[in-house]
Design a protein around this motif. Structure first.
Motif, PDB file in Angstrom:
ATOM      1  N   ASN A 215       0.820  -1.160   0.069  1.00 36.40           N
ATOM      2  CA  ASN A 215       0.012  -0.056   0.132  1.00 36.40           C
ATOM      3  C   ASN A 215       0.920   1.138   0.025  1.00 36.40           C
ATOM      4  O   ASN A 215       0.521   2.125  -0.852  1.00 36.40           O
ATOM      5  N   ASN A 216       1.982   1.421   0.692  1.00 32.46           N
ATOM      6  CA  ASN A 216       2.763   2.373   0.727  1.00 32.46           C
ATOM      7  C   ASN A 216       3.375   2.601  -0.905  1.00 32.46           C
ATOM      8  O   ASN A 216       3.535   3.786  -1.297  1.00 32.46           O
ATOM      9  N   SER A 217       3.570   1.520  -1.390  1.00 36.12           N
ATOM     10  CA  SER A 217       4.156   1.622  -2.740  1.00 36.12           C
ATOM     11  C   SER A 217       3.147   2.318  -3.680  1.00 36.12           C
ATOM     12  O   SER A 217       3.570   3.019  -4.538  1.00 36.12           O
ATOM     13  N   LEU A 218       1.964   1.558  -3.558  1.00 38.55           N
ATOM     14  CA  LEU A 218       0.918   2.145  -4.454  1.00 38.55           C
ATOM     15  C   LEU A 218       0.684   3.679  -4.037  1.00 38.55           C
ATOM     16  O   LEU A 218       0.405   4.402  -5.090  1.00 38.55           O
ATOM     17  N   PHE A 219       0.706   4.088  -2.982  1.00 43.93           N
ATOM     18  CA  PHE A 219       0.571   5.391  -2.584  1.00 43.93           C
ATOM     19  C   PHE A 219       1.538   6.207  -3.482  1.00 43.93           C
ATOM     20  O   PHE A 219       1.158   7.282  -3.857  1.00 43.93           O
ATOM     21  N   VAL A 220       2.789   5.732  -3.039  1.00 50.19           N
ATOM     22  CA  VAL A 220       3.889   6.627  -3.707  1.00 50.19           C
ATOM     23  C   VAL A 220       3.700   6.846  -5.346  1.00 50.19           C
ATOM     24  O   VAL A 220       3.760   7.765  -5.862  1.00 50.19           O
ATOM     25  N   LEU A 221       3.316   5.671  -5.963  1.00 47.19           N
ATOM     26  CA  LEU A 221       3.116   5.592  -7.371  1.00 47.19           C
ATOM     27  C   LEU A 221       1.823   6.543  -7.726  1.00 47.19           C
ATOM     28  O   LEU A 221       1.903   7.486  -8.753  1.00 47.19           O
ATOM     29  N   ALA A 222       0.645   6.327  -6.971  1.00 51.50           N
ATOM     30  CA  ALA A 222      -0.367   7.177  -7.310  1.00 51.50           C
ATOM     31  C   ALA A 222      -0.224   8.456  -7.079  1.00 51.50           C
ATOM     32  O   ALA A 222      -0.545   9.448  -7.917  1.00 51.50           O
TER      33      ALA A 222
ATOM     34  N   ALA B  57       2.016   1.103 -14.085  1.00 54.38           N
ATOM     35  CA  ALA B  57       1.046   0.960 -12.776  1.00 54.38           C
ATOM     36  C   ALA B  57      -0.197   1.052 -13.202  1.00 54.38           C
ATOM     37  O   ALA B  57      -0.929   0.585 -12.248  1.00 54.38           O
ATOM     38  N   HIS B  58      -0.794   1.185 -14.405  1.00 54.70           N
ATOM     39  CA  HIS B  58      -2.139   1.175 -14.708  1.00 54.70           C
ATOM     40  C   HIS B  58      -2.877  -0.168 -14.191  1.00 54.70           C
ATOM     41  O   HIS B  58      -3.924  -0.284 -13.679  1.00 54.70           O
ATOM     42  N   ASP B  59      -2.374  -1.419 -14.681  1.00 54.86           N
ATOM     43  CA  ASP B  59      -2.904  -2.553 -14.359  1.00 54.86           C
ATOM     44  C   ASP B  59      -3.021  -2.816 -12.880  1.00 54.86           C
ATOM     45  O   ASP B  59      -4.077  -3.214 -12.641  1.00 54.86           O
ATOM     46  N   VAL B  60      -2.032  -2.319 -12.002  1.00 57.40           N
ATOM     47  CA  VAL B  60      -2.270  -2.327 -10.815  1.00 57.40           C
ATOM     48  C   VAL B  60      -3.325  -1.723  -9.976  1.00 57.40           C
ATOM     49  O   VAL B  60      -4.004  -2.106  -9.029  1.00 57.40           O
ATOM     50  N   PHE B  61      -3.386  -0.666 -10.678  1.00 56.65           N
ATOM     51  CA  PHE B  61      -4.458   0.381 -10.151  1.00 56.65           C
ATOM     52  C   PHE B  61      -5.896  -0.395 -10.400  1.00 56.65           C
ATOM     53  O   PHE B  61      -6.772  -0.097  -9.673  1.00 56.65           O
TER      54      PHE B  61
ATOM     55  N   GLU C 246      -8.215   2.225  -2.065  1.00 55.11           N
ATOM     56  CA  GLU C 246      -7.986   3.929  -1.926  1.00 55.11           C
ATOM     57  C   GLU C 246      -6.892   4.315  -2.976  1.00 55.11           C
ATOM     58  O   GLU C 246      -7.222   5.299  -3.747  1.00 55.11           O
ATOM     59  N   CYS C 247      -5.777   3.602  -2.719  1.00 58.33           N
ATOM     60  CA  CYS C 247      -4.679   3.872  -3.526  1.00 58.33           C
ATOM     61  C   CYS C 247      -5.160   3.550  -5.139  1.00 58.33           C
ATOM     62  O   CYS C 247      -4.682   4.366  -6.129  1.00 58.33           O
ATOM     63  N   GLY C 248      -5.808   2.578  -5.268  1.00 62.01           N
ATOM     64  CA  GLY C 248      -6.048   2.324  -6.906  1.00 62.01           C
ATOM     65  C   GLY C 248      -7.009   3.395  -7.366  1.00 62.01           C
ATOM     66  O   GLY C 248      -6.847   3.847  -8.554  1.00 62.01           O
ATOM     67  N   VAL C 249      -8.081   3.894  -6.351  1.00 58.41           N
ATOM     68  CA  VAL C 249      -8.757   5.029  -6.945  1.00 58.41           C
ATOM     69  C   VAL C 249      -7.959   6.308  -7.272  1.00 58.41           C
ATOM     70  O   VAL C 249      -8.064   6.667  -8.235  1.00 58.41           O
ATOM     71  N   ALA C 250      -7.155   6.516  -6.179  1.00 59.76           N
ATOM     72  CA  ALA C 250      -6.096   7.742  -6.359  1.00 59.76           C
ATOM     73  C   ALA C 250      -5.179   7.561  -7.689  1.00 59.76           C
ATOM     74  O   ALA C 250      -5.099   8.457  -8.495  1.00 59.76           O
ATOM     75  N   GLY C 251      -4.832   6.413  -8.055  1.00 61.94           N
ATOM     76  CA  GLY C 251      -3.846   6.025  -9.153  1.00 61.94           C
ATOM     77  C   GLY C 251      -4.740   6.335 -10.426  1.00 61.94           C
ATOM     78  O   GLY C 251      -4.307   6.947 -11.340  1.00 61.94           O
TER      79      GLY C 251
ATOM     80  N   TYR D  16     -12.616   9.294   0.100  1.00 58.73           N
ATOM     81  CA  TYR D  16     -11.492  10.007   0.578  1.00 58.73           C
ATOM     82  C   TYR D  16     -10.316  10.031  -0.550  1.00 58.73           C
ATOM     83  O   TYR D  16      -9.496  11.157  -0.703  1.00 58.73           O
ATOM     84  N   ALA D  17     -10.223   8.826  -1.336  1.00 55.23           N
ATOM     85  CA  ALA D  17      -9.481   8.895  -2.329  1.00 55.23           C
ATOM     86  C   ALA D  17      -9.793   9.981  -3.599  1.00 55.23           C
ATOM     87  O   ALA D  17      -8.722  10.652  -4.046  1.00 55.23           O
ATOM     88  N   ILE D  18     -10.905  10.253  -3.828  1.00 54.76           N
ATOM     89  CA  ILE D  18     -11.271  11.358  -4.825  1.00 54.76           C
ATOM     90  C   ILE D  18     -10.881  12.625  -4.211  1.00 54.76           C
ATOM     91  O   ILE D  18     -10.344  13.427  -5.123  1.00 54.76           O
ATOM     92  N   THR D  19     -11.335  12.939  -2.885  1.00 53.15           N
ATOM     93  CA  THR D  19     -10.765  14.167  -2.404  1.00 53.15           C
ATOM     94  C   THR D  19      -9.471  14.267  -2.347  1.00 53.15           C
ATOM     95  O   THR D  19      -8.741  15.266  -2.807  1.00 53.15           O
ATOM     96  N   GLY D  20      -8.511  13.302  -1.990  1.00 58.38           N
ATOM     97  CA  GLY D  20      -7.167  13.351  -1.922  1.00 58.38           C
ATOM     98  C   GLY D  20      -6.561  13.544  -3.476  1.00 58.38           C
ATOM     99  O   GLY D  20      -5.429  14.060  -3.458  1.00 58.38           O
ATOM    100  N   ALA D  21      -7.083  13.036  -4.463  1.00 57.25           N
ATOM    101  CA  ALA D  21      -6.576  13.101  -5.752  1.00 57.25           C
ATOM    102  C   ALA D  21      -6.568  14.642  -6.198  1.00 57.25           C
ATOM    103  O   ALA D  21      -5.658  14.877  -7.170  1.00 57.25           O
ATOM    104  N   ARG D  22      -7.409  15.186  -5.806  1.00 56.60           N
ATOM    105  CA  ARG D  22      -7.732  16.618  -6.202  1.00 56.60           C
ATOM    106  C   ARG D  22      -7.784  16.668  -7.831  1.00 56.60           C
ATOM    107  O   ARG D  22      -7.311  17.558  -8.333  1.00 56.60           O
TER     108      ARG D  22
END
Length: 166
Positions: free
Chosen positions: A19-26, A36-40, A53-58, A91-97
């Motif tokens: 999840n930390n790795s996904l967050f950094v990528l997203a 990273a597309h397929d992972v998201f 949440e990381c998938g949404v942001a990505g 949360y992810a939609i908000t965070g993605a801005r």
């Protein structure tokens, strides 16, 4: 592998490391790498809330196919099995801005969600996705004026209104 690095990695559960790795990528300021597309995509359906949440942001931060990505995220939100999943998706939609008419229009329905936490986060999602400040302010003002909004929701809406340029 450096033995000290291996010790450090063993301190974190594999899920947390993923999840930390996904967050950094997203949340990469340059945008997520295309690889990273397929992972998201697969993360959108994860039972792990943080992974989802990381998938949404990505998906939202990807530069290509934005309309398709937004619709997939909104579909995941609409099909969320429970309030926790809806809340984390918001949360992810908000965070993605990501400012988008599609996101802005569709997250508004969650202002009327049966769950009060989802309703409150929908205020944030509306504020961060709207392109036109006057339209955002109009939607948020309806929350302030609503007789059914909770005290917390009205407070959050007033805070958003105070931060929205007129």
């Amino acid at each position: 592998m450096d033995p000290d690095r291996g010790k450090l990695l063993s301190l974190f559960p594999p899920e947390q490391t993923r999840n930390n790795s996904l967050f950094v990528l997203a949340m990469n300021p340059a945008g997520p790498p295309p690889g990273a597309h397929d992972v998201f995509v697969s993360s959108l359906q994860s039972p792990n809330l943080r992974t989802q949440e990381c998938g949404v942001a990505g998906r939202l931060k990807e530069g290509m196919n934005q309309e398709v990505n937004q619709n997939l995220v909104l579909q995941a939100l609409d099909n969320a099995p429970d309030a926790k999943h809806r809340l984390n998706t918001l949360y992810a939609i908000t965070g993605a801005r990501v400012r988008s008419d599609t996101l802005f229009e569709r997250v508004q329905k969650y202002l009327l969600d049966p769950n009060e936490d989802v309703q409150t986060e929908a205020i944030n999602a509306v504020a961060t996705t709207g392109k036109d400040h006057a339209t955002v302010a109009s939607v948020i003002q309806r929350v302030v004026d609503s007789p059914t909004a909770t005290k917390e929701q009205k407070l959050r809406a007033r805070m958003v209104l105070g931060a929205t340029p007129q």
